[in-house]
Design a protein around this motif. Structure first.
Motif, PDB file in Angstrom:
ATOM      1  N   TYR A  52      83.176  39.329 -34.597  1.00  0.00           N
ATOM      2  CA  TYR A  52      84.418  39.853 -34.034  1.00  0.00           C
ATOM      3  C   TYR A  52      85.400  38.712 -33.821  1.00  0.00           C
ATOM      4  O   TYR A  52      85.021  37.596 -33.476  1.00  0.00           O
ATOM      5  N   TRP A  53      86.672  39.032 -34.018  1.00  0.00           N
ATOM      6  CA  TRP A  53      87.762  38.160 -33.616  1.00  0.00           C
ATOM      7  C   TRP A  53      88.388  38.716 -32.339  1.00  0.00           C
ATOM      8  O   TRP A  53      88.520  39.934 -32.190  1.00  0.00           O
ATOM      9  N   PHE A  54      88.796  37.819 -31.454  1.00  0.00           N
ATOM     10  CA  PHE A  54      89.442  38.198 -30.207  1.00  0.00           C
ATOM     11  C   PHE A  54      90.730  37.394 -30.060  1.00  0.00           C
ATOM     12  O   PHE A  54      90.723  36.167 -30.187  1.00  0.00           O
ATOM     13  N   ALA A  55      91.828  38.096 -29.795  1.00  0.00           N
ATOM     14  CA  ALA A  55      93.071  37.417 -29.431  1.00  0.00           C
ATOM     15  C   ALA A  55      93.148  37.344 -27.912  1.00  0.00           C
ATOM     16  O   ALA A  55      92.675  38.241 -27.208  1.00  0.00           O
ATOM     17  N   THR A  56      93.725  36.266 -27.418  1.00  0.00           N
ATOM     18  CA  THR A  56      93.859  36.105 -25.972  1.00  0.00           C
ATOM     19  C   THR A  56      95.331  36.031 -25.595  1.00  0.00           C
ATOM     20  O   THR A  56      96.203  35.796 -26.437  1.00  0.00           O
ATOM     21  N   GLY A  57      95.593  36.212 -24.316  1.00  0.00           N
ATOM     22  CA  GLY A  57      96.973  36.222 -23.855  1.00  0.00           C
ATOM     23  C   GLY A  57      97.667  34.886 -24.016  1.00  0.00           C
ATOM     24  O   GLY A  57      98.808  34.819 -24.471  1.00  0.00           O
ATOM     25  N   ASN A  58      96.986  33.791 -23.659  1.00  0.00           N
ATOM     26  CA  ASN A  58      97.632  32.478 -23.752  1.00  0.00           C
ATOM     27  C   ASN A  58      96.616  31.378 -24.016  1.00  0.00           C
ATOM     28  O   ASN A  58      96.794  30.247 -23.563  1.00  0.00           O
ATOM     29  N   SER A  59      95.556  31.697 -24.740  1.00  0.00           N
ATOM     30  CA  SER A  59      94.517  30.696 -25.013  1.00  0.00           C
ATOM     31  C   SER A  59      94.056  30.740 -26.461  1.00  0.00           C
ATOM     32  O   SER A  59      92.913  30.414 -26.759  1.00  0.00           O
ATOM     33  N   GLY A  60      94.928  31.169 -27.360  1.00  0.00           N
ATOM     34  CA  GLY A  60      94.565  31.182 -28.766  1.00  0.00           C
ATOM     35  C   GLY A  60      93.632  32.325 -29.124  1.00  0.00           C
ATOM     36  O   GLY A  60      93.693  33.419 -28.550  1.00  0.00           O
ATOM     37  N   LEU A  62      89.504  33.635 -30.308  1.00  0.00           N
ATOM     38  CA  LEU A  62      88.065  33.417 -30.212  1.00  0.00           C
ATOM     39  C   LEU A  62      87.397  34.169 -31.354  1.00  0.00           C
ATOM     40  O   LEU A  62      87.891  35.204 -31.805  1.00  0.00           O
ATOM     41  N   ARG A  63      86.268  33.646 -31.782  1.00  0.00           N
ATOM     42  CA  ARG A  63      85.468  34.360 -32.793  1.00  0.00           C
ATOM     43  C   ARG A  63      84.015  34.327 -32.352  1.00  0.00           C
ATOM     44  O   ARG A  63      83.523  33.289 -31.902  1.00  0.00           O
ATOM     45  N   TYR A  64      83.353  35.478 -32.477  1.00  0.00           N
ATOM     46  CA  TYR A  64      81.933  35.550 -32.140  1.00  0.00           C
ATOM     47  C   TYR A  64      81.150  35.869 -33.403  1.00  0.00           C
ATOM     48  O   TYR A  64      81.414  36.868 -34.084  1.00  0.00           O
ATOM     49  N   ASP A  65      80.197  34.992 -33.728  1.00  0.00           N
ATOM     50  CA  ASP A  65      79.338  35.184 -34.898  1.00  0.00           C
ATOM     51  C   ASP A  65      78.034  35.832 -34.443  1.00  0.00           C
ATOM     52  O   ASP A  65      77.273  35.252 -33.654  1.00  0.00           O
ATOM     53  N   ALA A  67      75.261  36.554 -36.094  1.00  0.00           N
ATOM     54  CA  ALA A  67      74.014  35.981 -36.603  1.00  0.00           C
ATOM     55  C   ALA A  67      73.557  34.797 -35.760  1.00  0.00           C
ATOM     56  O   ALA A  67      72.391  34.694 -35.385  1.00  0.00           O
ATOM     57  N   SER A  68      74.485  33.896 -35.457  1.00  0.00           N
ATOM     58  CA  SER A  68      74.124  32.708 -34.673  1.00  0.00           C
ATOM     59  C   SER A  68      74.307  32.902 -33.182  1.00  0.00           C
ATOM     60  O   SER A  68      73.887  32.069 -32.387  1.00  0.00           O
ATOM     61  N   GLN A  69      74.965  34.018 -32.802  1.00  0.00           N
ATOM     62  CA  GLN A  69      75.292  34.293 -31.411  1.00  0.00           C
ATOM     63  C   GLN A  69      76.076  33.127 -30.800  1.00  0.00           C
ATOM     64  O   GLN A  69      75.846  32.713 -29.672  1.00  0.00           O
ATOM     65  N   GLN A  70      77.042  32.649 -31.569  1.00  0.00           N
ATOM     66  CA  GLN A  70      77.862  31.520 -31.145  1.00  0.00           C
ATOM     67  C   GLN A  70      79.326  31.938 -31.036  1.00  0.00           C
ATOM     68  O   GLN A  70      79.823  32.740 -31.842  1.00  0.00           O
ATOM     69  N   TRP A  71      80.007  31.355 -30.048  1.00  0.00           N
ATOM     70  CA  TRP A  71      81.441  31.522 -29.901  1.00  0.00           C
ATOM     71  C   TRP A  71      82.162  30.339 -30.535  1.00  0.00           C
ATOM     72  O   TRP A  71      81.697  29.207 -30.467  1.00  0.00           O
ATOM     73  N   PHE A  72      83.337  30.622 -31.099  1.00  0.00           N
ATOM     74  CA  PHE A  72      84.184  29.577 -31.659  1.00  0.00           C
ATOM     75  C   PHE A  72      85.591  29.768 -31.094  1.00  0.00           C
ATOM     76  O   PHE A  72      86.096  30.891 -31.034  1.00  0.00           O
ATOM     77  N   ARG A  73      86.206  28.659 -30.692  1.00  0.00           N
ATOM     78  CA  ARG A  73      87.550  28.707 -30.118  1.00  0.00           C
ATOM     79  C   ARG A  73      88.562  28.117 -31.094  1.00  0.00           C
ATOM     80  O   ARG A  73      88.301  27.117 -31.743  1.00  0.00           O
ATOM     81  N   GLY A 104     105.826  31.536 -35.035  1.00  0.00           N
ATOM     82  CA  GLY A 104     105.359  31.641 -36.398  1.00  0.00           C
ATOM     83  C   GLY A 104     104.084  32.439 -36.570  1.00  0.00           C
ATOM     84  O   GLY A 104     103.536  33.023 -35.631  1.00  0.00           O
ATOM     85  N   ILE A 105     103.610  32.458 -37.804  1.00  0.00           N
ATOM     86  CA  ILE A 105     102.413  33.185 -38.207  1.00  0.00           C
ATOM     87  C   ILE A 105     101.349  32.164 -38.593  1.00  0.00           C
ATOM     88  O   ILE A 105     101.635  31.162 -39.251  1.00  0.00           O
ATOM     89  N   TYR A 106     100.133  32.425 -38.196  1.00  0.00           N
ATOM     90  CA  TYR A 106      98.992  31.623 -38.617  1.00  0.00           C
ATOM     91  C   TYR A 106      98.043  32.517 -39.401  1.00  0.00           C
ATOM     92  O   TYR A 106      97.892  33.703 -39.102  1.00  0.00           O
ATOM     93  N   THR A 107      97.390  31.906 -40.386  1.00  0.00           N
ATOM     94  CA  THR A 107      96.350  32.610 -41.133  1.00  0.00           C
ATOM     95  C   THR A 107      95.141  31.704 -41.287  1.00  0.00           C
ATOM     96  O   THR A 107      95.248  30.475 -41.239  1.00  0.00           O
ATOM     97  N   CYS A 108      93.987  32.331 -41.451  1.00  0.00           N
ATOM     98  CA  CYS A 108      92.764  31.586 -41.733  1.00  0.00           C
ATOM     99  C   CYS A 108      91.809  32.502 -42.475  1.00  0.00           C
ATOM    100  O   CYS A 108      92.055  33.702 -42.609  1.00  0.00           O
ATOM    101  N   THR A 109      90.715  31.947 -42.948  1.00  0.00           N
ATOM    102  CA  THR A 109      89.703  32.772 -43.593  1.00  0.00           C
ATOM    103  C   THR A 109      89.000  33.630 -42.548  1.00  0.00           C
ATOM    104  O   THR A 109      89.138  33.414 -41.345  1.00  0.00           O
ATOM    105  N   ILE A 110      88.224  34.581 -43.016  1.00  0.00           N
ATOM    106  CA  ILE A 110      87.541  35.493 -42.103  1.00  0.00           C
ATOM    107  C   ILE A 110      86.601  34.733 -41.166  1.00  0.00           C
ATOM    108  O   ILE A 110      86.384  35.139 -40.026  1.00  0.00           O
ATOM    109  N   THR A 111      86.060  33.616 -41.624  1.00  0.00           N
ATOM    110  CA  THR A 111      85.120  32.848 -40.798  1.00  0.00           C
ATOM    111  C   THR A 111      85.771  31.636 -40.154  1.00  0.00           C
ATOM    112  O   THR A 111      85.082  30.720 -39.707  1.00  0.00           O
ATOM    113  N   GLY A 112      87.104  31.591 -40.110  1.00  0.00           N
ATOM    114  CA  GLY A 112      87.772  30.601 -39.288  1.00  0.00           C
ATOM    115  C   GLY A 112      88.070  29.265 -39.920  1.00  0.00           C
ATOM    116  O   GLY A 112      88.313  28.293 -39.199  1.00  0.00           O
TER     117      GLY A 112
END
Length: 744
Positions: A52-60, A62-65, A67-73, A104-112
């Motif tokens: 899952y991808w998560f957008a935050t109000g003022n902190s960029g 987050l992505r949760y994987d 398989a690894s049960q890891q968060w990425f900021r 502006g607009i930011y883009t990235c791959t599905i896995t960040g």
């Protein structure tokens, strides 16, 4: 859909019974609800295959994987966003994740990976991106100044003015929703519908809906915040914005359009508040987050509207009647019984595979100190989200084989290592796992009494060559001469500014980092030297402190006793100066070649001042132009009446090679600081021929052969292989006494 007029809604008590039955299948499945991410306002949730991808109000973002049960900021602090990391919209489109931000607009791959920023022409206002959606191979973008379209085939952004003449509010686009046939465009006053079968430039392709033809409201403006396309019609959620100067500016409301038929919902027929954050449809149920503004600026959440689209029954889910402990709902996703609810106060979910965050940051500072009798004091900067701390340690700096779990960030531990150097790293941890381990390696000697020397690791520059473990070279050289040491990272001085004064001598590891002397560090060094301390500092680019950001020539002149001469001497060989503490040593090499800890860029050249004298000069460089490579000083610092001592090298000590030369240099420095060094190596004391071990050994392309002569001699060097065959021979008929080296 059946129109729900005020006064004809099913009574609330009946709706409760019916809605509980429905929502059991929709968003109530699972018994293991939990709250996570309480530091974040979760404003968007977007699933992808694997997480899952998560957008935050003022902190960029987050992505949760899963398989690894890891968060990425991904935020401004760690370099993924630039000027602003407030995310207004987030979607997966054209095989990328798209982020609409205030710049502006930011883009990235599905896995960040593969992050890119896309700026529209025109400065700040056109780059206030409020929402977007995709149709075919184009992305429709709602910006504060109008509509932009990105074409994947060309990679170009094109602006379209779709505003109504005389109504500038219709140029402020807010949100986009696209279907196969139509693109709906929300504005600050009404909604446009674009017929995808016609050119956008054709006015006939656009239909406008405002107060006069669909939005039956007493509002001055129809500020559309969100649009969702259903199976049979389109849903619109309006902003509530009611400043005291204009209380009817926008009164909010939920609207539905099916063909020419319109329906509306507000506080008169079932809503607890008229503002709509989002609208989502799942398994024939509509969910809308409700809010109302306070004082025309802030808003208060009013729960989640749940509507059965088959019957029109409404229910308000809030902190009193479901699993979410707040009414400030901002995001929603549900699939196969797994539900995720984003709120201003974090994430609520019944998804068993989603764990909370482990600590994200490595400890900001770290210190280890021998207390004697096997006791070591450990200080670790508190780490956000950490409930405990892991201390990794061992006698091998490259393999810390032991681990201790500390209940607090400061503790005293007992170690069964008599008179031995022990190395340490640390990490914050909680029930979800370890956070990042400190990059900096620290060490101390476990000795019966306090150690007299402190190593300060201040080389933090993020370059490929930096291994953050240079306490090894310093520590081994000190311990070689029989002295113990403790070590800290320089950031510890922000919480213990007097720490240096507890030691007889301090070795400051500046490496190749022009930021290794910040204001806190300079202040601590001033006090230390004024109190009679003895400082050894080495590093290249220190001199840039006097010319770059935070320039401080006074500190450089008064406390390092130097005046700038050259910021890059471009040589890796230094000669000892007669009459200095290094007199009689052979030439020293540093920072170049396989044996150096890392390649040194921009070694410093300086002129000693205020009674300091040079102790090393750069080989083949005019000292009048390039300055000295090192200096030494005993005397007063600042306004103090107590003598201190200083040795300053313009290149990193840890890059001197081979090891024996590094040990010799440290011995001379300790002797200059009045430590009783029992054996000081000196070329002039050599009374015999000495052939040293070649290095590296084994080797691949080349090796270095070193030897020393006690007097002028004829030298013959022969290389034999293991079969006794002569491989190579050199004849030197007349070589001077001293140190010699040969590369083969």
């Amino acid at each position: 859909m059946k129109k729900k007029e005020a006064g004809t809604i099913i009574p609330f008590a009946i709706r409760i019974f019916f809605s509980i039955f429905i929502t059991t299948a929709a968003i109530y499945s699972g018994d293991h609800w939990k709250g996570l991410l309480f530091d974040y306002a979760i404003t968007q949730i977007v699933p992808y295959e694997g997480g899952y991808w998560f957008a935050t109000g003022n902190s960029g973002a987050l992505r949760y994987d899963l398989a690894s049960q890891q968060w990425f900021r991904y935020n401004k602090d760690n370099g993924f966003f630039n000027q602003n990391h407030t995310i207004n919209d987030m979607k997966i489109m054209l095989n990328k994740v798209w982020f609409a931000t205030n710049y502006g607009i930011y883009t990235c791959t599905i896995t960040g990976s593969g992050w890119q920023q896309h700026l529209l022409p025109g400065g700040y206002m056109p780059n206030w991106i409020r929402g977007f959606d995709t149709h075919a191979d184009t992305v429709w973008i709602a910006a504060f100044t109008g509509l932009h379209i990105y074409a994947q085939s060309t990679g170009q952004f094109t602006f379209f003015d779709i505003s109504l003449p005389g109504n500038y509010q219709t140029s402020y686009t807010t949100t986009i929703a696209a279907s196969d046939s139509f693109v709906w465009i929300g504005t600050d006053d009404g909604v446009f519908r674009y017929d995808c079968s016609k050119p956008l430039s054709d006015p006939a392709a656009r239909a406008y809906f405002g107060k006069a033809n669909g939005f039956d409201t007493a509002s001055d403006l129809v500020m559309c915040r969100t649009i969702t396309i259903g199976e049979s019609g389109v849903w619109f959620g309006l902003e509530e914005y009611t400043p005291s100067t204009s209380p009817n500016y926008c009164l909010g409301g939920l609207f539905y359009k099916q063909g020419e038929h319109w329906e509306s919902y507000d506080q008169s027929n079932g809503l607890t508040a008229p503002g709509i954050h989002f609208i989502r449809i799942f398994e024939n149920h509509l969910y809308a987050a409700l809010f109302h503004y306070v004082n025309g600026v802030n808003f208060d959440g009013a729960g989640l509207l749940e509507m059965d689209l088959a019957t029109g029954d409404l229910r308000i889910l809030n902190s009193e009647n479901w699993h979410v402990e707040t009414d400030n709902i901002r995001a929603f996703y549900c699939s196969n019984g797994d539900t995720l609810i984003g709120t201003e106060e974090g994430l609520y979910t019944n998804h068993l595979a989603i764990r909370d965050m482990k600590p994200f940051d490595e400890p900001a500072c770290f210190a280890v100190r021998n207390l004697g009798a096997g006791s070591v004091e450990v200080r670790i900067a508190p780490v956000h989200l950490a409930t405990e701390y892991a201390l990794f340690y061992g006698s091998d700096p490259h393999q810390l084989s032991d681990t201790l779990i500390l209940a607090a960030s400061q503790d005293t531990i007992e170690l069964p290592y008599p008179q031995e150097t022990i190395y340490f790293k640390a990490a914050g941890m909680n029930e979800n796992g370890f956070g990042p381990v400190t990059r900096d390696l620290l060490a101390c000697v476990i000795s019966p009494s306090d150690n007299p020397i402190l190593l300060v690791q201040a080389f933090h520059k993020e370059i490929a060559e930096n291994t953050y473990n240079y306490v090894i070279q310093y520590g081994e050289a000190i311990y070689h001469h029989g002295f113990g040491f403790d070590s800290v990272t320089d950031q510890i001085l922000t919480v213990d500014s007097l720490l240096l004064n507890e030691y007889e001598a301090v070795n400051w590891i500046a490496g190749a980092d022009q930021e290794s002397l910040n204001e806190t560090s300079k202040s601590a060094i001033r006090r230390f030297l004024e109190n009679g301390g003895k400082l050894f500092i080495s590093g290249s680019q220190i001199i840039e402190n006097i010319s770059g950001t935070g320039a401080d020539p006074t500190f450089f002149n008064s406390y390092l006793k130097a005046v700038w001469k050259k910021s890059n001497t471009a040589t890796y060989l230094v000669n000892p100066v007669d009459g200095s503490s290094f007199a009689g040593l052979g030439d020293l090499e540093y920072g170049n070649g396989d044996e150096a800890a890392y390649p040194v860029s921009r070694p410093d050249g300086f002129r000693p001042v205020s009674g300091a004298i040079p102790n090393l000069l750069y080989a083949d460089r005019d000292s009048a132009t390039y300055g000295s490579a090192g200096l030494q000083y005993i005397g007063l610092f600042g306004d103090s009446s107590e003598e201190g001592a200083l040795v300053y090298l313009g290149f990193p000590f840890e890059t001197i090679y081979p090891e024996a030369h590094r040990f010799t240099v440290m011995g001379r420095i300790l002797s200059f600081f009045d430590f009783e060094v029992t054996s000081i190596e000196n070329d002039e004391q050599l009374s015999r021929f000495e052939l040293k071990q070649n290095y590296p050994n084994p080797f691949n392309a080349a090796t270095m052969i070193e030897y020393e002569l006690s007097e002028q001699s004829e030298v013959q060097l022969i290389i034999w292989d293991i079969g006794g065959n002569r491989v190579r021979q050199w004849n030197f008929p007349n070589q001077n006494a001293g140190y010699h080296r040969l590369r083969w």
